[in-house]
Design an enzyme around this catalytic site. Structure first.
Site, PDB file in Angstrom:
ATOM      1  N   LYS A 281       0.822  -1.225   0.000  1.00  0.00           N
ATOM      2  CA  LYS A 281       0.000   0.000   0.000  1.00  0.00           C
ATOM      3  C   LYS A 281       0.852   1.269   0.000  1.00  0.00           C
ATOM      4  O   LYS A 281       0.456   2.277  -0.567  1.00  0.00           O
ATOM      5  CB  LYS A 281      -0.908   0.023   1.227  1.00  0.00           C
ATOM      6  CG  LYS A 281      -1.997  -1.029   1.195  1.00  0.00           C
ATOM      7  CD  LYS A 281      -2.899  -0.865   2.402  1.00  0.00           C
ATOM      8  CE  LYS A 281      -3.855  -2.024   2.505  1.00  0.00           C
ATOM      9  NZ  LYS A 281      -4.882  -1.833   3.528  1.00  0.00           N
TER      10      LYS A 281
ATOM     11  N   GLY B 225       0.509   2.166  13.830  1.00  0.00           N
ATOM     12  CA  GLY B 225       1.171   1.649  12.627  1.00  0.00           C
ATOM     13  C   GLY B 225       0.425   2.168  11.403  1.00  0.00           C
ATOM     14  O   GLY B 225      -0.239   3.215  11.461  1.00  0.00           O
TER      15      GLY B 225
ATOM     16  N   LEU C  63     -10.267  -3.733  14.300  1.00  0.00           N
ATOM     17  CA  LEU C  63     -10.040  -3.836  12.860  1.00  0.00           C
ATOM     18  C   LEU C  63      -9.803  -5.282  12.428  1.00  0.00           C
ATOM     19  O   LEU C  63      -9.967  -5.623  11.263  1.00  0.00           O
ATOM     20  CB  LEU C  63      -8.844  -2.962  12.430  1.00  0.00           C
ATOM     21  CG  LEU C  63      -9.179  -1.553  11.929  1.00  0.00           C
ATOM     22  CD1 LEU C  63      -9.870  -0.729  13.000  1.00  0.00           C
ATOM     23  CD2 LEU C  63      -7.945  -0.829  11.433  1.00  0.00           C
TER      24      LEU C  63
HETATM   25  P1  ATR Z   1      -0.583  -2.296  10.125  1.00  0.00           P
HETATM   26  O1  ATR Z   1      -0.213  -1.703   8.807  1.00  0.00           O
HETATM   27  O2  ATR Z   1      -1.459  -3.505  10.039  1.00  0.00           O
HETATM   28  O3  ATR Z   1      -1.093  -1.267  11.073  1.00  0.00           O
HETATM   29  P2  ATR Z   1       1.988  -2.137  11.433  1.00  0.00           P
HETATM   30  O4  ATR Z   1       2.251  -0.823  10.768  1.00  0.00           O
HETATM   31  O5  ATR Z   1       3.110  -3.116  11.515  1.00  0.00           O
HETATM   32  O6  ATR Z   1       0.790  -2.889  10.732  1.00  0.00           O
HETATM   33  O7  ATR Z   1       1.430  -1.821  12.909  1.00  0.00           O
HETATM   34  C1  ATR Z   1       1.185  -2.815  13.850  1.00  0.00           C
HETATM   35  C2  ATR Z   1       0.636  -2.170  15.109  1.00  0.00           C
HETATM   36  O8  ATR Z   1       0.452  -3.174  16.110  1.00  0.00           O
HETATM   37  C3  ATR Z   1       1.601  -1.154  15.732  1.00  0.00           C
HETATM   38  O9  ATR Z   1       0.821  -0.192  16.430  1.00  0.00           O
HETATM   39  C4  ATR Z   1       2.384  -2.030  16.709  1.00  0.00           C
HETATM   40  O10 ATR Z   1       3.012  -1.345  17.776  1.00  0.00           O
HETATM   41  P3  ATR Z   1       4.508  -0.754  17.585  1.00  0.00           P
HETATM   42  O11 ATR Z   1       4.341   0.518  16.818  1.00  0.00           O
HETATM   43  O12 ATR Z   1       5.006  -0.550  18.954  1.00  0.00           O
HETATM   44  O13 ATR Z   1       5.284  -1.795  16.831  1.00  0.00           O
HETATM   45  C5  ATR Z   1       1.272  -2.887  17.240  1.00  0.00           C
HETATM   46  N1  ATR Z   1       1.756  -4.141  17.832  1.00  0.00           N
HETATM   47  C6  ATR Z   1       2.237  -5.215  17.170  1.00  0.00           C
HETATM   48  N2  ATR Z   1       2.576  -6.201  18.038  1.00  0.00           N
HETATM   49  C7  ATR Z   1       2.312  -5.716  19.282  1.00  0.00           C
HETATM   50  C8  ATR Z   1       2.450  -6.237  20.606  1.00  0.00           C
HETATM   51  N3  ATR Z   1       2.923  -7.476  20.817  1.00  0.00           N
HETATM   52  N4  ATR Z   1       2.057  -5.456  21.639  1.00  0.00           N
HETATM   53  C9  ATR Z   1       1.565  -4.211  21.447  1.00  0.00           C
HETATM   54  N5  ATR Z   1       1.420  -3.654  20.210  1.00  0.00           N
HETATM   55  C10 ATR Z   1       1.782  -4.395  19.151  1.00  0.00           C
END
Ligand code: ATR
Length: 278
Positions: free
Chosen positions: A47, A131, A219
């Site tokens: 994207k 994210g 989501l």
């Molecule tokens: P997407 O495009 O699907 O939003 P992404 O940009 O990789 O994917 O974002 C993932 C989100 O999930 C982020 O907010 C991430 O937090 P970080 O910014 O700290 O990485 C969050 N996330 C993923 N694994 C997590 C975990 N184990 N605990 C808390 N937040 C998590």
């Protein structure tokens, strides 16, 4: 859902899934253009990558900074670019790829439809995740005139950066990084927590309680009920998963490709059958 929608619209098209490595995205788009595909959908991480690879970006893609839908277009005798669907045959060779974003509108469409049509203006919203999905959600909610946004993210600096971007683009938006002390109207999960069995709740229960919110939106749509949605229902909240958002971003894409009204009901039934087997 697309094949079901296309069948209802009487379109002799097929929607197919292709696995494309990020470093092959450009030749994949070129191949689709050369083969005169009607359009494409993209998912992460494409994207963002696609922004640099297209001939034209619709306002939606520029505004939200991501492309989830591509429409191929050719020039007619008057020099106007028209979707390939409008050529019966003899599609001209000069084709351009135009990028759109249908995710952002789909989120607010789904929130209204699945939770409450009146919900958004002035609402107090806790958004979990900063994210890619969290960013589009925060900007879209600000554009809809929510009252206050609370942003929480595991990596604090990303929540702060996102809050700064929201403030810059929507100077009147009230926004705060951290958990709300009082009640909110809605909690939205845009983190990936809940996708895997055994995942924790996407918020810190020592800092926030679901008793503080009226509704919960996740989501995530697979599993159908994440720990967050389960806990939200147990706390008496209205709760909905992300299937509505998936549906509406797809329905809008089909409308962009076909210039017809998408049969949303049939598409929803096909989607539920595919995702949940029901
Ligand atoms: P997407 O495009 O699907 O939003 P992404 O940009 O990789 O994917 O974002 C993932 C989100 O999930 C982020 O907010 C991430 O937090 P970080 O910014 O700290 O990485 C969050 N996330 C993923 N694994 C997590 C975990 N184990 N605990 C808390 N937040 C998590």
């Amino acid at each position: 859902m697309h094949n079901a929608g296309m069948a209802v619209l009487g379109l002799n098209w097929r929607y197919l899934a292709f696995d494309v490595a990020p470093d092959q995205l450009r030749p994949a788009i070129e191949g689709a253009r050369t083969m005169k595909f009607i359009g494409l959908n993209l998912t992460v991480p494409h994207k963002l990558l696609a922004l640099e690879m297209l001939d034209e970006l619709d306002e939606s893609a520029r505004h939200w900074g991501a492309v989830n839908t591509i429409r191929f277009e050719a020039r007619d005798a008057q020099g106007r670019w028209r979707p390939l669907a409008q050529w019966a045959d003899n599609v001209p060779e000069a084709i351009r790829a135009k990028g759109f974003n249908t995710d952002a509108d789909a989120l607010t469409w789904a929130l209204r439809e699945d939770l409450d049509w009146q919900l958004l203006p002035g609402a107090r919203v806790l958004l979990l995740g900063a994210g890619g999905a969290g960013r589009v959600a925060a900007l879209k909610l600000a554009s809809e005139g929510v009252g206050i946004l609370f942003l929480v993210n595991r990596t604090l600096s990303k929540a702060e950066d996102l809050a700064a971007e929201v403030r810059k683009r929507f100077p009147r938006q009230e926004i705060s990084v951290g958990y709300p002390k009082n009640k909110v109207d809605m909690v939205i999960n845009a983190t990936s927590l809940g996708l895997k069995p055994g995942d924790d709740l996407p918020f810190d229960p020592n800092q926030f309680s679901l008793q503080q919110t009226r509704s919960v939106y996740d989501l995530i749509y697979r599993p159908a009920e994440t720990p967050l949605l389960k806990a939200g229902k147990a706390a008496g909240c209205r709760a909905a998963n992300g299937l509505g958002m998936l549906l509406h971003q797809g329905a809008q894409a089909l409308e962009l490709w076909s210039d017809k009204i998408a049969p949303v009901g049939e598409m929803r039934r096909a989607l539920e059958k595919e995702v949940y087997g029901t």
